[in-house]
Design a protein around this motif. Structure first.
Motif, PDB file in Angstrom:
ATOM      1  N   LYS A  19       0.853  -1.193   0.000  1.00 42.01           N
ATOM      2  CA  LYS A  19       0.000   0.000   0.000  1.00 42.01           C
ATOM      3  C   LYS A  19       0.887   1.241   0.000  1.00 42.01           C
ATOM      4  O   LYS A  19       1.799   1.346   0.817  1.00 42.01           O
ATOM      5  CB  LYS A  19      -0.882  -0.042   1.255  1.00 42.01           C
TER       6      LYS A  19
ATOM      7  N   ASP B 195      -2.919   5.697  -2.748  1.00 42.99           N
ATOM      8  CA  ASP B 195      -3.885   6.743  -2.354  1.00 42.99           C
ATOM      9  C   ASP B 195      -5.323   6.234  -2.512  1.00 42.99           C
ATOM     10  O   ASP B 195      -6.186   6.918  -3.089  1.00 42.99           O
ATOM     11  CB  ASP B 195      -3.699   8.022  -3.191  1.00 42.99           C
ATOM     12  N   GLU B 196      -5.564   5.032  -2.040  1.00 46.32           N
ATOM     13  CA  GLU B 196      -6.895   4.395  -2.066  1.00 46.32           C
ATOM     14  C   GLU B 196      -7.340   3.927  -3.453  1.00 46.32           C
ATOM     15  O   GLU B 196      -8.381   3.292  -3.579  1.00 46.32           O
ATOM     16  CB  GLU B 196      -8.001   5.299  -1.467  1.00 46.32           C
TER      17      GLU B 196
END
Ligand code: PXG
Length: 299
Positions: free
Chosen positions: A134, A261-262
């Motif tokens: 992530k 960033d998602e």
């Protein structure tokens, strides 16, 4: 670390407990010095000459004279690994400006110090290589070339540390650092690559990326496999809309990104080109490099 390592300082191999430097060393007082992080695999040091060349270039750029030759440095690296009887691991080469008085002037430091640490390293969880990590964007920017060239691997990593704090606060594994103009430079300790429609892109060194040795190996691997590889400035948009994203670095090796960033990258699984380059990287690290234990040929 429970095991006591032998550390090389200025030509001497010392027990870890005795391996100390002065509080007046400008490496400590001002972050004045340079370093390298090198891996060895399967009794061979990976791309040793390239790391040593970059170390001497970093030193030259900050006007620091390394008191030993490149071949002596290479010998010190091999000797330190042998003294610790290691076969796979990590070398940290640190060159400090040396002992001087309080006050910035490097000219009061008599001689640079050379430190070689040979140890083991594990950066990411093994499952990250299967599932991807992530990433988040950090607000701390890479220093611009007119402050301190981002090509210098200096002992001052504070902006990277600040960015890493942001990444951890964002519950991420790594953080993307932008340059002063807002283009993507790299991560806090890795270079970054984008795959889109079968073409591989990476920011150029002048965008604020370190001239990464893993980056160079991956560029070579990609071109040898017939991929088009383009060094170009990219914004976050190109990363958000990538088919694949991956990071490269000595510590991280080649590691896929799952979410940035998602935004889920591709379908969330490591993509085929990332997997292919990761496999190629593993193969080349296991089968090439400077031998550590083979007796030198004496003629
Ligand atoms: N960017 C930055 C800012 C780095 O510090 C890389 C890219 C990747 O470069 P290489 O040449 O390694 O492919 C780095 C490398 C550590 C450690 O102990 C850090 C690095 C390498 C090895 C260990 O934190 N940074």
């Amino acid at each position: 670390m429970s095991q006591s390592l032998k550390i090389h300082i200025d030509g001497q191999l010392l027990d870890q407990a005795d391996a100390k430097i002065s509080v007046f060393d400008h490496g400590l007082l001002y972050g004045d010095g340079v370093f390298e992080g090198i891996r060895f695999y399967n009794d061979r040091v990976f791309r040793l000459d390239e790391h040593i060349d970059r170390l001497y270039d970093s030193a030259k750029a900050i006007h620091l004279t390394i008191p030993i030759s490149k071949s002596e440095m290479e010998a010190a690296v091999l000797e330190t690994i042998r003294a610790n009887d290691l076969h796979d691991g990590y070398i940290r080469l640190v060159i400090t400006r040396g002992v001087g008085g309080l006050g910035l002037s490097p000219y009061r430091c008599e001689k640079a110090s050379v430190i070689v640490i040979a140890s083991t390293i594990a950066l990411y969880d093994p499952e990250v290589y299967e599932k991807g990590l992530k990433l988040v964007t950090c607000s701390t920017r890479r220093p611009s070339h007119d402050t301190l060239s981002p090509a210098v691997k200096s002992l001052n990593y504070l902006s990277n540390v600040m960015a890493k704090i942001e990444a951890i606060a964002g519950d991420a594994d790594e953080g993307v650092m932008l340059n002063a103009a807002g283009y993507v430079a790299e991560c806090t300790g890795d270079n970054i690559f984008v795959v889109k429609n079968g073409i591989i892109y990476t920011p150029p060194v002048h965008a604020g990326a370190l001239n990464g040795i893993t980056r160079k190996v991956v560029i070579e691997l990609a071109r040898a496999r017939g991929y088009e590889l383009v060094e170009t400035e990219m914004s976050r948009y190109e990363l958000y809309t990538a088919d694949e994203l991956f990071l490269t670095g000595t510590a991280a090796e080649v590691v896929p990104v799952r979410v940035y960033d998602e935004r889920v990258i591709g379908n969330g699984d490591p993509g085929p080109i990332t997997r292919q380059l990761l496999a190629g990287f593993v193969e080349i690290t296991q089968s090439t490099g400077t031998p550590i234990y083979e007796a030198a040929v004496v003629s």
